[in-house]
Design a protein around this motif. Structure first.
Motif, PDB file in Angstrom:
ATOM      1  N   PRO B 281       4.029  48.673  12.442  1.00  0.00           N
ATOM      2  CA  PRO B 281       3.174  50.067  12.419  1.00  0.00           C
ATOM      3  C   PRO B 281       2.285  49.983  11.369  1.00  0.00           C
ATOM      4  CG  PRO B 281       5.642  50.021  11.584  1.00  0.00           C
ATOM      5  CD  PRO B 281       5.339  48.710  11.986  1.00  0.00           C
ATOM      6  N   ARG B 286       2.429  57.222  13.035  1.00  0.00           N
ATOM      7  CA  ARG B 286       3.673  57.794  13.000  1.00  0.00           C
ATOM      8  C   ARG B 286       4.995  57.265  12.386  1.00  0.00           C
ATOM      9  NH1 ARG B 286       3.212  55.679  18.031  1.00  0.00           N
ATOM     10  NH2 ARG B 286       4.859  55.155  19.080  1.00  0.00           N
ATOM     11  N   PHE B 287       4.713  56.199  11.622  1.00  0.00           N
ATOM     12  CA  PHE B 287       5.713  55.273  11.059  1.00  0.00           C
ATOM     13  C   PHE B 287       5.207  55.524   9.508  1.00  0.00           C
ATOM     14  CE2 PHE B 287       5.701  54.044  15.305  1.00  0.00           C
ATOM     15  CZ  PHE B 287       6.962  54.098  15.703  1.00  0.00           C
ATOM     16  N   SER B 288       6.059  54.732   8.930  1.00  0.00           N
ATOM     17  CA  SER B 288       5.921  54.980   7.427  1.00  0.00           C
ATOM     18  C   SER B 288       5.236  54.175   6.355  1.00  0.00           C
ATOM     19  CB  SER B 288       7.545  55.171   6.835  1.00  0.00           C
ATOM     20  OG  SER B 288       7.985  54.114   7.146  1.00  0.00           O
TER      21      SER B 288
END
Lengths: 370, 370
Positions: B281, B286-288
């Protein structure tokens, strides 16, 4: 819940004002992975987009979110089921998987424990009391060392003697030779005790290796095996349990790091995927689960949501001879107590035998409520 | 580092006064799993007990702990290696695995990427620029839907078109039929573009299922496959890569929850176990993961510690046509850029084709530093 839905319960940390949007994103992330407006097929919207059952605030900015996902999304496949439950959202640190409930048809497809608690009692011949278990370790012991330890523990009257999860196919302690020698040791000890202990080898490796070890173990006459499902892959546990024809003990190694609640992972997913008994770190030991989590795991194993067989809880770690009674108060008869280090740290074989007998005696003598 | 030691770096949270004891416990937990005093065999002490290389305080009560474990403990087995790195200590929330370095012999046994970045360039024929990739989704699309989408993306000039990781063997979109139709779609589009896009199917299931899908894919003439190693089990990735004879793209699903640093898991373990390209990601999606972690993953994939082949980084998520140049500034040519939702949310096939072409154009036109 309609029959064809998977219920997944998450804990989600978010600003209350953003809850609706966050939950919609989570719902879609786990199947279609596109915004709702971008899905142009009515069929996809109808069959592959789930629904929100409920959201509940359990603390400030901490929500319990119950989602229903279409069972069709899991395609009757164990890996794809995990994908739908916790594939992409495992990469989002604000989400934890708290609970899982499968429709009966999907649970039956997975199969659950093939032997379960009842099968392990048939195998060991133990009725009306908890089962006693210990471990062969440390990693590095030789075949002769493993067999000697196994013999002593069998002479002490243990029901189950399992390999440590770190015993692999080491050159100094080959899998087949260790299994053969340990089986001989339990047979030998049975000549004295009149009852044969169940030796449980640890299968570890990539699937081809584990399947070969399983064949070898069966040929040698092993009665049950152990695996670490999170190391090997949960879908492979399911494949193994399906074809093995022996009870499977599951070890939690590599599994604690998952942001899945222990009751959901060890108490529900492990048995659904085929574990007959599940080892888990008991409260008070060197791991982190508290008493409530441990009892929650035991309850989930004994009374599955689905029409699958009950599995046997195996609390391990932190149990010493001195607190066996306390553990049995908490867990009752429907348990396998596993003592490792607290037995094995005996300074010599004589003391180990004595300690083993004390453990066995304590479990046999405990006044189980009927 | 001696040649026969595995270096494992952990972050450990503990009271400074208890550091020595905590590190000793961690060291022993991962192999012998007994206190040092309880180990009576000099051979075990010599060959299976590791050593502390260094500890360093990186914050209050936050330590970096470098351990050397004997390579012998891993028994040349991929599952057992994970066990030694993060088996039991995964159950201890004060420990995180931060980095891993294997002795060359063990890395060679695992084999690393069989094709790597170079093999993926040979397969796709792309030189001197980043590769372009997109995804077939949403889950629930039909075989015809997948093929139509694949054809449009191929016409747009994408290099790689992969299944979403959630495309399994669904009854409405069977694996073999989807793969056959998508291959036909890329062949058809090649008639127009003069260059065939590489279609990459997602293999998912228990090992027997995945091995069957791999055989079917090869028979159909597929050039590369994708798997999600954390769903299937990392040891199985190793077995698959060993026997497959095709490049393997690895998807991070189910992997983010591990308390293993992303650079260690995705940047080091995935390629060591055989991934030729690793999807992760990208920052801003939308991930960290932040930009530093993403660049760290890319660096680790491109320049492995071990004498294994470099693998190709595949940042995904959060990249839109508008910021392709920015992503290429950061990643350079030695990258596969993966655009999913930002292409697929086009309202119709015409717009999708246009957006796909813009993406391809942006990647082709970017002034890569030579």
């Amino acid at each position: 819940m309609a029959k064809d839905e998977i219920e997944a319960v998450y804990r989600v940390r978010t600003e209350p004002s953003g809850l609706g949007e966050r939950v919609e994103a989570l719902l879609l992330e786990q199947t279609v992975e596109l915004r709702r407006a971008a899905i142009r097929s009515p069929d996809v919207l109808e069959h592959f987009v789930g629904r929100v059952i409920a959201t509940e605030e359990v603390g400030t900015g901490d929500f319990r979110v119950r989602l229903a996902q279409p069972a069709e999304a899991a395609a009757n496949d164990p890996a794809q089921l995990l994908n739908v439950l916790f594939g992409n959202c495992s990469l989002q640190p604000d989400v934890e998987l708290e609970d899982v409930r499968l429709p009966q048809a999907l649970a039956r497809t997975l199969g659950g424990p093939r032997f379960g608690a009842a099968g392990l009692r048939r195998l060991t011949g133990v009725r009306g009391r908890a089962l006693t278990a210990s471990v062969l370790k440390p990693m590095g012991l030789t075949v002769d060392g493993a067999a000697a330890l196994c013999r002593t523990l069998a002479l002490a009257g243990l029901d189950v003697i399992k390999d440590d999860h770190g015993l692999a196919d080491h050159p100094n302690c080959r899998f087949v030779e260790r299994a053969r020698a340990c089986l001989a040791a339990t047979a030998d000890a049975a000549g004295t005790t009149g009852r044969r202990a169940t030796y449980v080898p640890n299968l570890i490796g990539s699937p081809a290796t584990v399947l070969r070890q399983a064949r070898e173990a069966k040929e040698l006459g092993v009665g049950a095996v152990m695996v670490s499902p999170m190391l090997l892959g949960l879908p492979f546990l399911n494949e193994l349990a399906r074809g093995l024809g022996l009870p499977v003990l599951a070890h939690p190694a590599f599994g604690g790091a998952q942001r899945i609640a222990p009751v959901a992972l060890l108490g529900k997913l492990f048995p659904l995927f085929g574990a007959d008994a599940v080892i888990y770190p008991n409260a008070g030991g060197r791991f982190s689960y508290g008493p409530e989590v441990c009892l929650g795991i035991a309850r989930a194993l004994r009374a599955p949501d689905s029409a699958t067989a009950p599995a046997l809880p195996v609390p391990a770690g932190g149990i010493r001879i001195e607190n066996v009674a306390e553990a049995l108060e908490a867990y009752g008869a429907d348990t396998m107590l596993l003592l490792g280090g607290s037995l094995l740290e005996a300074p010599n074989a004589g003391t180990l035998l004595l300690r083993g007998r004390q453990f066995v005696e304590a479990v046999h003598a405990f006044p189980y409520p009927s």
